[in-house]
Design a protein around this motif. Structure first.
Motif, PDB file in Angstrom:
ATOM      1  N   THR A   1      -7.327   5.305 -12.243  1.00  0.00           N
ATOM      2  CA  THR A   1      -7.437   4.182 -13.180  1.00  0.00           C
ATOM      3  C   THR A   1      -6.356   3.143 -12.902  1.00  0.00           C
ATOM      4  N   ALA A   2      -5.131   3.631 -12.682  1.00  0.00           N
ATOM      5  CA  ALA A   2      -4.021   2.701 -12.443  1.00  0.00           C
ATOM      6  C   ALA A   2      -4.225   1.934 -11.143  1.00  0.00           C
ATOM      7  N   LEU A   3      -4.631   2.622 -10.089  1.00  0.00           N
ATOM      8  CA  LEU A   3      -4.850   1.936  -8.803  1.00  0.00           C
ATOM      9  C   LEU A   3      -5.929   0.868  -8.959  1.00  0.00           C
ATOM     10  N   ASP A   4      -7.027   1.256  -9.610  1.00  0.00           N
ATOM     11  CA  ASP A   4      -8.144   0.313  -9.779  1.00  0.00           C
ATOM     12  C   ASP A   4      -7.711  -0.912 -10.584  1.00  0.00           C
ATOM     13  N   GLY A   5      -6.859  -0.657 -11.569  1.00  0.00           N
ATOM     14  CA  GLY A   5      -6.394  -1.748 -12.434  1.00  0.00           C
ATOM     15  C   GLY A   5      -5.395  -2.670 -11.749  1.00  0.00           C
ATOM     16  N   HIS A   6      -4.874  -2.241 -10.610  1.00  0.00           N
ATOM     17  CA  HIS A   6      -3.872  -3.067  -9.918  1.00  0.00           C
ATOM     18  C   HIS A   6      -4.362  -3.530  -8.558  1.00  0.00           C
TER      19      HIS A   6
ATOM     20  N   HIS B   1      -6.168  -1.940  -6.306  1.00  0.00           N
ATOM     21  CA  HIS B   1      -6.189  -0.957  -5.217  1.00  0.00           C
ATOM     22  C   HIS B   1      -7.384  -0.006  -5.320  1.00  0.00           C
ATOM     23  N   ALA B   2      -8.537  -0.588  -5.661  1.00  0.00           N
ATOM     24  CA  ALA B   2      -9.742   0.246  -5.802  1.00  0.00           C
ATOM     25  C   ALA B   2     -10.122   0.921  -4.490  1.00  0.00           C
ATOM     26  N   SER B   3      -9.656   0.376  -3.377  1.00  0.00           N
ATOM     27  CA  SER B   3     -10.033   0.945  -2.075  1.00  0.00           C
ATOM     28  C   SER B   3      -9.015   1.948  -1.533  1.00  0.00           C
ATOM     29  N   THR B   4      -7.961   2.200  -2.275  1.00  0.00           N
ATOM     30  CA  THR B   4      -6.962   3.165  -1.788  1.00  0.00           C
ATOM     31  C   THR B   4      -7.387   4.585  -2.145  1.00  0.00           C
ATOM     32  N   PRO B   5      -7.606   5.433  -1.132  1.00  0.00           N
ATOM     33  CA  PRO B   5      -8.038   6.801  -1.427  1.00  0.00           C
ATOM     34  C   PRO B   5      -6.920   7.688  -1.985  1.00  0.00           C
ATOM     35  N   ILE B   6      -7.347   8.688  -2.764  1.00  0.00           N
ATOM     36  CA  ILE B   6      -6.413   9.706  -3.282  1.00  0.00           C
ATOM     37  C   ILE B   6      -6.683  11.021  -2.571  1.00  0.00           C
TER      38      ILE B   6
END
Ligand code: PBG
Length: 342
Positions: free
Chosen positions: A194-199, A201-206
């Protein structure tokens, strides 16, 4: 016992008088070329991710005594090592940071100019094609050495999620290609996603350390990363090595929360877990061949008690054979040289 002996004896004597075996698996083992033709598991440098330790406030590399060849690095050293790793066709590294100051809440972990954040920028700048993963955890940055916020001697789950999320976002802001949470708090993959998407970084994999055990094999790492807990241990959040079904549950949860890749850690004492996770996981599965596994091989080889090079390759093959799509290993460079040049 008697029956068993009789049965074996009977079989032995009848074999001696019967026709020679029709099926002879040894036929395909007669030469190195035949063996290589039928080899089921082929290890290449592309299988590896190499862990690197970057430290703040040091002016030259500080070798880790229990991990020959591994050192705490300055950012400049880390850049040089990253270049060498890329030149060996190893696809990526995972970075661990050692800050120059620690505090209760591990602020160094999520500082925009923290050691990992600066190292990521420098490495991505110098070697853009190398995959830079970052370990997302607080234990190297907290004064108490635990992986989260402490209250009354307990690691608090939900308040820790916020700090882990900030850490992951700061790594992605710096240019990390993959973030890898290793803390074992519940719900952290969803929180980080959620935090990545909100900043942006929706394309950064976990890459989730999904099945991470409370293992004694992390000893040398904790010296290298200066991250040993100052009281207690990590059994309140990392998994009990006696459990297998629980590992599958952890993996399922992380998948539901959006993990792009999952990991089993350690590797060698948990190959059964790796195999089982591989059977059920729709996403790539990593395995972490951890510090203690590396140190055991190096220590025994140093005494000439084992052939270190052969044992290393056998271990790495076994991890891949058990299902690893990629292997995080301190052996990455040495193994890659051997796999490439013999
Ligand atoms: C951070 C972390 C640890 C390792 C990877 N990430 C140590 C720990 O959980 O105590 C161990 C890696 C190794 O032993 O090589 N939480």
């Amino acid at each position: 016992m008697d029956t068993l002996h009789t049965a074996l004896g009977a079989r032995g004597s009848s074999a001696a008088t019967s026709t020679p075996p029709l099926v002879r698996p040894r036929r395909l083992r007669r030469s190195a070329t035949l063996r290589s033709l039928v080899r089921e598991t082929v290890l290449t440098p592309h299988d590896f991710i190499e862990p690197l330790f970057v430290a703040d406030g040091i002016s030259e590399r500080i070798p880790v005594p229990s991990m020959p060849g591994v050192a705490q690095l300055t950012i400049a050293d880390a850049v040089a090592e990253a270049r060498e790793i890329a030149s060996l066709h190893i696809p990526g590294i995972i970075l661990f940071g050692i800050p120059d100051a620690k505090d209760e809440t591990g602020t160094g972990a999520y500082a925009a100019d923290g050691i990992v954040q600066r190292a990521v920028r420098a490495i991505k700048d110098a070697v853009p094609d190398l995959i830079v993963m970052t370990d997302v955890c607080l234990c190297e940055y907290t004064s108490h050495g635990h992986c989260g916020v402490i209250s009354n001697g307990e690691v608090l789950n939900d308040p820790t999620l916020e700090l882990l999320s900030q850490t992951a976002v700061s790594h992605a802001d710096a240019g990390a290609d993959v973030v890898a949470p290793s803390d074992m708090m519940d719900g952290r993959v969803a929180a980080i996603r959620t935090a990545l998407d909100g900043h942006g970084h929706a394309s950064t994999p976990i890459l989730s350390y999904a099945a991470k055990y409370a293992s004694s094999f992390y000893g040398p790492f904790r010296k290298a990363a200066e991250s040993a807990p100052q009281f207690g241990d990590r059994r309140g959040y990392q998994m009990d090595p006696a459990n297998a079904r629980e590992a599958l549950h952890e993996v399922e949860l992380d998948l539901e929360e959006g993990a792009d890749m999952v990991m089993v850690k350690p590797a060698l004492a948990f190959l059964d877990i790796l195999w089982r996770v591989k059977q059920m996981s729709p996403v790539p599965v990593g395995a972490y061949n951890v510090s203690g596994e590396f140190a055991m091989v190096k220590a025994a080889a140093e005494r000439d008690w084992i052939d270190g090079r052969a044992v290393m390759l056998e271990i790495l093959h076994s991890i891949k054979r058990a299902g690893a799509d990629f292997i995080l290993s301190y052996h990455a460079r040495e193994a890659s040289r051997i796999l490439t040049w013999g």
